[in-house]
Design a protein around this motif. Structure first.
Motif, PDB file in Angstrom:
ATOM      1  N   ASP A  26       0.823  -1.378  -0.186  1.00  0.00           N
ATOM      2  CA  ASP A  26       0.009  -0.068   0.000  1.00  0.00           C
ATOM      3  C   ASP A  26       0.950   1.301  -0.048  1.00  0.00           C
ATOM      4  OD1 ASP A  26      -2.405  -0.328  -0.681  1.00  0.00           O
ATOM      5  OD2 ASP A  26      -3.171   0.307   1.538  1.00  0.00           O
ATOM      6  N   GLY A  30       0.420   4.048  -2.777  1.00  0.00           N
ATOM      7  CA  GLY A  30       0.072   5.438  -2.431  1.00  0.00           C
ATOM      8  C   GLY A  30       1.102   6.326  -2.967  1.00  0.00           C
ATOM      9  N   GLU A  34       0.565   9.065  -5.741  1.00  0.00           N
ATOM     10  CA  GLU A  34       0.652  10.552  -5.493  1.00  0.00           C
ATOM     11  C   GLU A  34       1.644  11.148  -6.776  1.00  0.00           C
ATOM     12  OE1 GLU A  34      -0.829  11.450  -2.790  1.00  0.00           O
ATOM     13  OE2 GLU A  34       0.166  13.573  -2.763  1.00  0.00           O
ATOM     14  N   TYR A  50      -6.209   3.600  -6.496  1.00  0.00           N
ATOM     15  CA  TYR A  50      -6.646   3.931  -5.329  1.00  0.00           C
ATOM     16  C   TYR A  50      -7.927   2.829  -4.849  1.00  0.00           C
ATOM     17  CZ  TYR A  50      -4.104   8.153  -4.999  1.00  0.00           C
ATOM     18  OH  TYR A  50      -3.281   9.055  -4.718  1.00  0.00           O
ATOM     19  N   HIS A  53      -5.762   0.343  -3.488  1.00  0.00           N
ATOM     20  CA  HIS A  53      -4.939   0.955  -2.256  1.00  0.00           C
ATOM     21  C   HIS A  53      -5.793   0.594  -1.146  1.00  0.00           C
ATOM     22  CE1 HIS A  53      -2.452   3.637  -0.095  1.00  0.00           C
ATOM     23  NE2 HIS A  53      -3.649   4.315   0.180  1.00  0.00           N
ATOM     24  N   LYS A  54      -7.256   1.343  -1.171  1.00  0.00           N
ATOM     25  CA  LYS A  54      -8.294   1.581  -0.202  1.00  0.00           C
ATOM     26  C   LYS A  54      -8.737  -0.004   0.281  1.00  0.00           C
ATOM     27  CE  LYS A  54      -9.627   5.855  -1.620  1.00  0.00           C
ATOM     28  NZ  LYS A  54     -10.896   6.563  -2.397  1.00  0.00           N
ATOM     29  N   GLY A  57      -5.817  -1.505   2.223  1.00  0.00           N
ATOM     30  CA  GLY A  57      -5.667  -0.547   3.665  1.00  0.00           C
ATOM     31  C   GLY A  57      -6.571  -1.148   4.573  1.00  0.00           C
ATOM     32  N   VAL A  58      -7.885  -1.337   4.024  1.00  0.00           N
ATOM     33  CA  VAL A  58      -8.978  -1.602   5.056  1.00  0.00           C
ATOM     34  C   VAL A  58      -8.638  -3.148   5.630  1.00  0.00           C
ATOM     35  CG1 VAL A  58     -11.418  -1.948   5.169  1.00  0.00           C
ATOM     36  CG2 VAL A  58     -10.565  -0.076   4.115  1.00  0.00           C
ATOM     37  N   MET A 105      -2.719   4.605  10.038  1.00  0.00           N
ATOM     38  CA  MET A 105      -2.621   4.751   8.430  1.00  0.00           C
ATOM     39  C   MET A 105      -4.038   4.424   7.544  1.00  0.00           C
ATOM     40  SD  MET A 105      -0.060   5.798   6.691  1.00  0.00           S
ATOM     41  CE  MET A 105      -0.226   6.332   5.025  1.00  0.00           C
ATOM     42  N   PRO A 106      -4.383   2.976   8.014  1.00  0.00           N
ATOM     43  CA  PRO A 106      -5.738   2.780   7.255  1.00  0.00           C
ATOM     44  C   PRO A 106      -6.844   3.715   7.900  1.00  0.00           C
ATOM     45  CG  PRO A 106      -4.883   0.911   8.553  1.00  0.00           C
ATOM     46  CD  PRO A 106      -3.764   1.953   8.550  1.00  0.00           C
ATOM     47  N   GLY A 109      -6.939   6.998   6.230  1.00  0.00           N
ATOM     48  CA  GLY A 109      -7.098   6.809   4.693  1.00  0.00           C
ATOM     49  C   GLY A 109      -8.730   6.683   4.704  1.00  0.00           C
ATOM     50  N   TRP A 110      -9.088   6.134   5.356  1.00  0.00           N
ATOM     51  CA  TRP A 110     -10.648   5.778   5.578  1.00  0.00           C
ATOM     52  C   TRP A 110     -11.603   6.785   5.801  1.00  0.00           C
ATOM     53  CZ3 TRP A 110     -13.030   0.654   7.934  1.00  0.00           C
ATOM     54  CH2 TRP A 110     -14.272   0.154   7.146  1.00  0.00           C
ATOM     55  N   HIS A 147      -2.554  11.205   7.080  1.00  0.00           N
ATOM     56  CA  HIS A 147      -2.107  10.098   6.138  1.00  0.00           C
ATOM     57  C   HIS A 147      -0.687  10.241   5.577  1.00  0.00           C
ATOM     58  CE1 HIS A 147      -3.791   6.401   4.579  1.00  0.00           C
ATOM     59  NE2 HIS A 147      -3.388   6.858   3.439  1.00  0.00           N
TER      60      HIS A 147
HETATM   61  C1  HEM Z   1      -1.534   0.265   5.283  1.00  0.00           C
HETATM   62  C2  HEM Z   1      -2.595   1.315   5.123  1.00  0.00           C
HETATM   63  C3  HEM Z   1      -2.174   2.381   4.057  1.00  0.00           C
HETATM   64  C4  HEM Z   1      -0.857   2.599   3.710  1.00  0.00           C
HETATM   65  C5  HEM Z   1       0.382   2.170   3.979  1.00  0.00           C
HETATM   66  C6  HEM Z   1      -1.223   3.774   2.837  1.00  0.00           C
HETATM   67  C7  HEM Z   1      -0.285   4.559   2.264  1.00  0.00           C
HETATM   68  C8  HEM Z   1      -0.540   5.544   1.535  1.00  0.00           C
HETATM   69  C9  HEM Z   1       0.610   6.664   1.013  1.00  0.00           C
HETATM   70  C10 HEM Z   1       2.011   6.177   1.075  1.00  0.00           C
HETATM   71  C11 HEM Z   1      -0.134   7.678   0.260  1.00  0.00           C
HETATM   72  C12 HEM Z   1       0.491   8.697  -0.667  1.00  0.00           C
HETATM   73  C13 HEM Z   1       0.452   9.850   0.611  1.00  0.00           C
HETATM   74  C14 HEM Z   1       1.073  11.163   0.573  1.00  0.00           C
HETATM   75  O1  HEM Z   1       2.337  11.117  -0.297  1.00  0.00           O
HETATM   76  O2  HEM Z   1       0.648  12.182   0.724  1.00  0.00           O
HETATM   77  C15 HEM Z   1      -1.419   7.423   0.466  1.00  0.00           C
HETATM   78  C16 HEM Z   1      -2.482   8.197  -0.408  1.00  0.00           C
HETATM   79  C17 HEM Z   1      -3.859   8.093  -0.123  1.00  0.00           C
HETATM   80  N1  HEM Z   1      -4.449   6.911   0.580  1.00  0.00           N
HETATM   81 FE1  HEM Z   1      -3.606   5.549   1.843  1.00  0.00          FE
HETATM   82  N2  HEM Z   1      -2.447   4.223   2.821  1.00  0.00           N
HETATM   83  C18 HEM Z   1      -3.259   3.273   3.546  1.00  0.00           C
HETATM   84  C19 HEM Z   1      -4.358   2.911   3.676  1.00  0.00           C
HETATM   85  C20 HEM Z   1      -5.688   3.630   3.108  1.00  0.00           C
HETATM   86  C21 HEM Z   1      -7.008   3.458   3.229  1.00  0.00           C
HETATM   87  C22 HEM Z   1      -7.570   2.432   3.874  1.00  0.00           C
HETATM   88  C23 HEM Z   1      -7.510   4.360   2.355  1.00  0.00           C
HETATM   89  C24 HEM Z   1      -9.008   4.597   2.256  1.00  0.00           C
HETATM   90  C25 HEM Z   1      -9.963   3.765   2.496  1.00  0.00           C
HETATM   91  C26 HEM Z   1      -6.623   4.963   1.714  1.00  0.00           C
HETATM   92  C27 HEM Z   1      -6.767   6.229   1.070  1.00  0.00           C
HETATM   93  C28 HEM Z   1      -5.906   7.019   0.363  1.00  0.00           C
HETATM   94  C29 HEM Z   1      -6.080   8.125  -0.408  1.00  0.00           C
HETATM   95  C30 HEM Z   1      -7.628   8.830  -0.983  1.00  0.00           C
HETATM   96  C31 HEM Z   1      -4.691   8.680  -0.656  1.00  0.00           C
HETATM   97  C32 HEM Z   1      -4.590  10.084  -1.505  1.00  0.00           C
HETATM   98  C33 HEM Z   1      -4.374  10.765  -0.235  1.00  0.00           C
HETATM   99  C34 HEM Z   1      -4.557  12.404  -0.710  1.00  0.00           C
HETATM  100  O3  HEM Z   1      -4.348  12.699  -2.025  1.00  0.00           O
HETATM  101  O4  HEM Z   1      -4.640  13.316   0.111  1.00  0.00           O
HETATM  102  N3  HEM Z   1      -5.344   4.758   2.320  1.00  0.00           N
HETATM  103  N4  HEM Z   1      -1.854   6.141   1.019  1.00  0.00           N
END
Ligand code: HEM
Ligand code: HEM
Length: 400
Positions: A26, A30, A34, A50, A53-54, A57-58, A105-106, A109-110, A147
């Motif tokens: 994830d 992510g 990005e 995404y 990813h979600k 993550g969940v 983290m999750p 994101g959620w 996040h």
């Molecule tokens: C183990 C769990 C997770 C990890 C390691 C992870 C990691 C990441 C990373 C590295 C990014 C790029 C962030 C950045 O550089 O600003 C990201 C973005 C994002 N993640 Fe996760 N994530 C996880 C879980 C989730 C979950 C569960 C969701 C939603 C249900 C989610 C939704 C998003 C969204 C919407 C973005 C874009 C955020 C933005 O543009 O502000 N993530 N995530």
């Protein structure tokens, strides 16, 4: 299966490696997300990325809950070198920090996902939103900050954690890595004492991450800019026709994104209306500040060059001739000028006049292709062709 004081059982090892793999996957997804430019070619792939990813993550979150329950009912294997105090405290602090990471983290994101609308669903049938999280651009923005910052904490923690594991395997050759890999034994049981510092340090770390968006002013997102546009007085936009002065109202659009509707609205627009009640004939002129559009989490894309191109075309106008069909049912037949294209449009609406107040509600369906919008999105997989427009307003009869 079970832990002892000197070894990790198969279940603990399953949780460790499954969660490690999913979390690292994830992180990579992510990061790719990005760093991918937002345009027509990448939109479909980004949605899929995404969504995956979600979903991953969940899954991490649910595995984390099970893992902690399991850790609570199991003995915790002792540190292998309790005499190396600083090293043991550092290793345990990182373990606690990583335990925190698989929740913060999750969950953050959620919260982003729940607070915003209409972008990349979680691929499961149990609903998309968290209870107690309202749809709010501000909350999404703050959760996004948590996040992003959490990702930085995880890079550091995982780097130290893996470096430590490799040091044990290559330099110390003490069986610490083997203990997590194959369930081999390492360490002596008697010498284990619980230290409060590592969990406290991890708690302070994650407390700081969670407090971050409340303490540090975040740079403004596109939503905040749209809110600023909302403050422009509506009446500045259009010359009035005589007759009716719009008091308030809404102008919303809805479009299907990956098959699910996303609804948004223009904060700044006005309609000037002349209408003769006796004949049911009149005219209407609507002016819309396109920069005032918010459309869930895809506001930026909607305002971008491929769609509303709000930078180049700050206003859209509709001019139409009103005629009464029967009773309250009316029609305004005219043209809509949007992104420099003028297209015939018919607006169906109900109009009721009660003394000095007129109430109107209506709508129409546009085809984005008529305006050359989203030309790069040749089919409806990512963005539907149909754009539902709905409007409601109340107007006051103008004094002489
Ligand atoms: C183990 C769990 C997770 C990890 C390691 C992870 C990691 C990441 C990373 C590295 C990014 C790029 C962030 C950045 O550089 O600003 C990201 C973005 C994002 N993640 Fe996760 N994530 C996880 C879980 C989730 C979950 C569960 C969701 C939603 C249900 C989610 C939704 C998003 C969204 C919407 C973005 C874009 C955020 C933005 O543009 O502000 N993530 N995530
Ligand atoms: C991919 C490379 C990784 C390696 C080589 C690795 C290795 C290890 C080893 C050898 C231990 C046992 C330490 C001991 O016996 O004292 C351990 C424990 C632990 N690891 Fe990892 N790990 C990795 C990734 C991760 C990741 C990504 C996480 C994030 C969740 C994580 C979280 C933990 C936690 C929380 C513990 C402590 C378990 C406990 O005692 O309850 N590890 N790891």
């Amino acid at each position: 299966m079970f832990n002892t004081a000197t070894r990790y059982g198969a279940i603990a090892r399953f949780f460790h490696w499954t969660i490690a793999l999913l979390l690292l996957t994830d992180l990579v997804l992510g990061l790719i997300g990005e760093n991918t430019p937002r345009n027509a070619e990448t939109a479909g792939q980004l949605q899929t990325l995404y969504s995956v990813h979600k979903t991953i993550g969940v899954s991490v979150l649910f595995l984390a809950v099970l893992r902690v329950i399991w850790a609570l009912v199991q003995p915790r294997p002792v540190p292998v070198h309790p005499e190396r105090k600083a090293e043991t405290i550092l290793a345990e602090t990182i373990h606690w920090a990583l335990y925190g990471a698989i929740f913060v983290m999750p969950l953050s994101g959620w919260v982003i996902h729940s607070a915003e609308s209409g972008f990349a669903p979680i691929l499961w049938p149990f609903g998309q939103n968290l209870p107690f999280v309202p749809k709010s651009d501000e909350i999404a923005h703050m959760a996004g900050a948590v996040h992003g910052l959490s990702a930085l904490v995880i890079y550091a923690a995982v780097a130290l954690h893996v470096a430590g594991a490799l040091k044990h395997a290559i330099i110390d050759r003490d069986g610490v890595l083997a203990r997590m890999l194959s369930g081999a034994e390492a360490g002596t049981p008697e010498r284990h004492r619980f230290a409060a510092l590592p969990p406290l340090a991890a708690l302070v770390l994650w407390g700081g991450v969670l407090a971050f968006p409340f303490v540090v002013p975040l740079p403004e997102g596109p939503e905040a800019m749209a809110t600023a546009a909302m403050e422009t007085p509506v009446a500045e936009l259009a010359a009035e026709l005589s007759g009716w002065i719009v008091q308030d109202g809404s102008l919303s659009i809805s479009v299907k994104q990956m098959g699910a509707p996303v609804t948004g609205s223009f904060a700044n627009w006005t309609a000037a209306i002349a209408y003769d009640e006796a004949s049911g004939v009149g005219e209407v002129s609507v002016t819309i500040d396109t920069t005032s559009l918010t459309l869930g989490s895809v506001t930026q894309q909607a305002l971008g060059a491929e769609f509303f191109n709000a930078e180049a075309y700050k206003t859209a106008t509709f001019d139409g001739e009103i005629s009464r069909l029967d009773g309250a049912r009316h029609q305004a037949v005219g043209t809509l000028t949007l992104v420099g294209q003028t297209v015939p449009v018919t607006l169906d609406f109900d109009l009721t006049i009660d003394g000095e107040t007129a109430t109107m509600s209506g709508g129409t369906t546009l085809d984005r292709r008529d305006f050359g919008m989203g030309a790069g999105y040749g089919d409806e997989a990512t963005v539907g062709f149909a754009v539902e427009v709905a409007t409601e307003l109340t107007a006051q009869r103008a004094g002489d």
